[in-house]
Scaffold this motif. Structure first.
Motif, PDB file in Angstrom:
ATOM      1  N   CYS A 123       0.825  -1.214   0.000  1.00 23.86           N
ATOM      2  CA  CYS A 123       0.000   0.000   0.000  1.00 23.86           C
ATOM      3  C   CYS A 123       0.859   1.264   0.000  1.00 23.86           C
ATOM      4  O   CYS A 123       1.882   1.331   0.670  1.00 23.86           O
ATOM      5  CB  CYS A 123      -0.878   0.009   1.245  1.00 23.86           C
ATOM      6  SG  CYS A 123      -2.144   1.275   1.202  1.00 23.86           S
ATOM      7  N   TRP A 124       0.437   2.269  -0.770  1.00 21.45           N
ATOM      8  CA  TRP A 124       1.183   3.519  -0.707  1.00 21.45           C
ATOM      9  C   TRP A 124       0.318   4.660  -0.183  1.00 21.45           C
ATOM     10  O   TRP A 124       0.736   5.801  -0.216  1.00 21.45           O
ATOM     11  CB  TRP A 124       1.864   3.870  -2.016  1.00 21.45           C
ATOM     12  CG  TRP A 124       1.003   3.941  -3.237  1.00 21.45           C
ATOM     13  CD1 TRP A 124      -0.325   4.192  -3.305  1.00 21.45           C
ATOM     14  CD2 TRP A 124       1.465   3.774  -4.590  1.00 21.45           C
ATOM     15  NE1 TRP A 124      -0.728   4.175  -4.602  1.00 21.45           N
ATOM     16  CE2 TRP A 124       0.343   3.926  -5.416  1.00 21.45           C
ATOM     17  CE3 TRP A 124       2.707   3.523  -5.176  1.00 21.45           C
ATOM     18  CZ2 TRP A 124       0.438   3.822  -6.812  1.00 21.45           C
ATOM     19  CZ3 TRP A 124       2.777   3.422  -6.545  1.00 21.45           C
ATOM     20  CH2 TRP A 124       1.661   3.570  -7.343  1.00 21.45           C
ATOM     21  N   THR A 125      -0.859   4.346   0.311  1.00 18.44           N
ATOM     22  CA  THR A 125      -1.651   5.410   0.937  1.00 18.44           C
ATOM     23  C   THR A 125      -1.698   5.233   2.461  1.00 18.44           C
ATOM     24  O   THR A 125      -1.674   6.216   3.192  1.00 18.44           O
ATOM     25  CB  THR A 125      -3.085   5.456   0.377  1.00 18.44           C
ATOM     26  OG1 THR A 125      -3.700   4.201   0.595  1.00 18.44           O
ATOM     27  CG2 THR A 125      -3.080   5.781  -1.107  1.00 18.44           C
ATOM     28  N   CYS A 133      -4.332  -0.980   2.554  1.00 18.33           N
ATOM     29  CA  CYS A 133      -5.701  -0.456   2.642  1.00 18.33           C
ATOM     30  C   CYS A 133      -6.692  -1.307   1.843  1.00 18.33           C
ATOM     31  O   CYS A 133      -7.880  -1.324   2.140  1.00 18.33           O
ATOM     32  CB  CYS A 133      -5.749   1.006   2.172  1.00 18.33           C
ATOM     33  SG  CYS A 133      -5.648   1.210   0.376  1.00 18.33           S
ATOM     34  N   GLY A 134      -6.206  -2.022   0.820  1.00 22.35           N
ATOM     35  CA  GLY A 134      -7.092  -2.858   0.004  1.00 22.35           C
ATOM     36  C   GLY A 134      -7.928  -2.065  -0.971  1.00 22.35           C
ATOM     37  O   GLY A 134      -8.799  -2.636  -1.643  1.00 22.35           O
ATOM     38  N   LYS A 135      -7.694  -0.770  -1.061  1.00 22.49           N
ATOM     39  CA  LYS A 135      -8.538   0.065  -1.935  1.00 22.49           C
ATOM     40  C   LYS A 135      -7.739   0.894  -2.948  1.00 22.49           C
ATOM     41  O   LYS A 135      -8.262   1.251  -3.996  1.00 22.49           O
ATOM     42  CB  LYS A 135      -9.374   1.018  -1.079  1.00 22.49           C
ATOM     43  CG  LYS A 135     -10.446   0.300  -0.284  1.00 22.49           C
ATOM     44  CD  LYS A 135     -11.364   1.266   0.421  1.00 22.49           C
ATOM     45  CE  LYS A 135     -12.596   0.574   0.969  1.00 22.49           C
ATOM     46  NZ  LYS A 135     -12.290  -0.563   1.853  1.00 22.49           N
ATOM     47  N   CYS A 136      -6.501   1.219  -2.625  1.00 17.29           N
ATOM     48  CA  CYS A 136      -5.739   2.067  -3.546  1.00 17.29           C
ATOM     49  C   CYS A 136      -5.337   1.256  -4.787  1.00 17.29           C
ATOM     50  O   CYS A 136      -5.430   0.019  -4.799  1.00 17.29           O
ATOM     51  CB  CYS A 136      -4.502   2.651  -2.853  1.00 17.29           C
ATOM     52  SG  CYS A 136      -3.199   1.462  -2.528  1.00 17.29           S
ATOM     53  N   CYS A 170      -2.773  -1.517  -4.118  1.00 14.25           N
ATOM     54  CA  CYS A 170      -3.365  -2.662  -3.409  1.00 14.25           C
ATOM     55  C   CYS A 170      -4.219  -3.493  -4.367  1.00 14.25           C
ATOM     56  O   CYS A 170      -4.109  -4.720  -4.405  1.00 14.25           O
ATOM     57  CB  CYS A 170      -4.227  -2.174  -2.238  1.00 14.25           C
ATOM     58  SG  CYS A 170      -3.291  -1.759  -0.756  1.00 14.25           S
TER      59      CYS A 170
END
Ligand SMILES: [Zn+2]
Length: 381
Positions: free
Chosen positions: A272-274, A282-285, A288
């Motif tokens: 993740c980079w957010t 995060c599983g959303k960016c 991910c």
């Protein structure tokens, strides 16, 4: 007489666990530090400082970099080619001259240790697993992809990296630095800066290492200007320290295929980079999501415990593939799915992402309207 654009001041004489250096770039000063754990000594050497100073100086018109000390002959010779590369990538950059130093031809290193930069991500896991027989140390740089203020995430990542190292009987070196302040002020970190920063950290560790691996981001078929690059990274080497840019032969799908054979990798993978609220993934960016696709293609997503959510096709469709890098990664996933007759819904979603129009004008217009409404709202309340 060429004006100095950068003056480097430091008092590093003996190896220490703290190296401090001041870069004066034109009229702006940066107090930069590198701190290691107490078992690791850092050598404050001119190679490390020049790797930090080069890009800001080129950006600010070239001129001279004034520093002191001895510099490896091999390193100094290659700086000319490094500047050639950056000047073609960034035509506004100007070549710089180094003054105040003397060159030294170091004898080949007798050090046996081999390091690899390690974040816990796909690229660094791949390089580590590929060379784990040879690699003795995982090098984790804190303050680069993890912000210095995010101590919670640092603790989580550090714990995982120590677990990985322990499983393979390796050493961990943690280096904390605020060097990002200097790079971020002058250059784009991803496109230009991060390789030079890694080279600087490598040279600080040079008394202990003869080789350091820098994991690749892209394959040989998708090369474009990028701060860490197969033609660039080896040029930062000296007679005693060799940098190897590793992993360009494998796509991220192929890299995940290797790491999915190892439970420890599936229990510690971090991409993740957010990192909202210091979450591990995060599983959303975008990063991910595309890594979750890599894992799904390799039938490993349900075994990867660092992603708590299912892959959501709606999230896949939201990916904006407006950079060369993102398009390359989406295409790699699509190619792998088509080769293996993979999930049809996912395949269609990736085709949708690659074909959907990038509408920067519309995005700017939306942003403008949003800001306008905010202003009105503020005035009323
Ligand atoms: Zn994420």
């Amino acid at each position: 007489m060429i004006d100095p654009v950068c003056i480097i001041s430091h008092n590093s004489t003996e190896p220490s666990s703290l190296v401090e250096v001041v870069f004066q770039i034109v009229d702006k000063k940066f107090n930069i530090y590198f701190k290691s754990d107490e078992n690791t000594l850092l050598s404050g050497n001119a190679e490390a400082f020049l790797a930090c100073a080069l890009l800001p100086s080129m950006k600010m018109g070239g001129g001279q970099i004034v520093t002191k000390g001895e510099v490896s002959h091999k390193f100094l010779s290659a700086l000319s080619t490094i500047q050639d590369i950056y000047c073609t990538w960034q035509p506004s950059f100007k070549r710089t001259e180094i003054t105040g130093i003397s060159t030294l031809k170091h004898p080949p290193s007798s050090q046996k240790r081999v390091g690899a930069f390690f974040t816990g991500g796909v690229d660094s896991f791949y390089t580590f697993l590929k060379h784990h027989d040879e690699i003795t140390d995982l090098i984790f740089a804190y303050g680069l992809d993890i912000k210095l203020k995010d101590t919670v995430l640092r603790k989580k990542v550090s714990k995982k990296i120590h677990e990985i190292a322990s499983e393979f009987g390796k050493n961990v070196i943690e280096i904390e630095t605020n060097a990002l302040e200097l790079f971020d002020f002058y250059v784009n970190w991803g496109k230009l800066g991060h390789g030079a920063a890694l080279a600087a950290i490598g040279h600080l560790l040079s008394p202990s290492f003869h080789r350091i691996y820098i994991p690749s981001s892209y394959t040989y078929s998708h090369l474009f200007p990028w701060g860490s690059h197969p033609i660039l990274d080896p040029l930062w080497s000296s007679e005693t320290l060799e940098f190897i840019h590793d992993g360009c032969e494998a796509t991220r799908v192929e890299k995940v295929a290797l790491l999915s054979k190892y439970d420890i990798a599936l229990h510690s993978l971090r991409v993740c980079w957010t990192n909202p609220y210091s979450v591990y993934n995060c599983g959303k960016c975008e990063k991910c999501i595309r890594t979750m696709i890599n894992l799904k293609i390799n039938n490993a997503l349900n075994r990867c415990t660092t992603f708590s959510e299912e892959l959501d096709i709606k999230q896949v469709k939201k990916i904006v593939a407006n950079t060369e890098g993102t398009r390359a990664f989406i295409q790699e996933n699509l190619d792998a799915l088509e080769k293996n007759n993979g999930d049809e819904k996912l395949r269609k979603a990736l085709i949708y992402v690659l074909n959907k129009p990038d509408m920067p004008h519309l995005k700017r217009f939306r942003r403008k309207i949003k800001n306008h409404i905010k202003q009105i709202w503020k005035r009323i309340f």
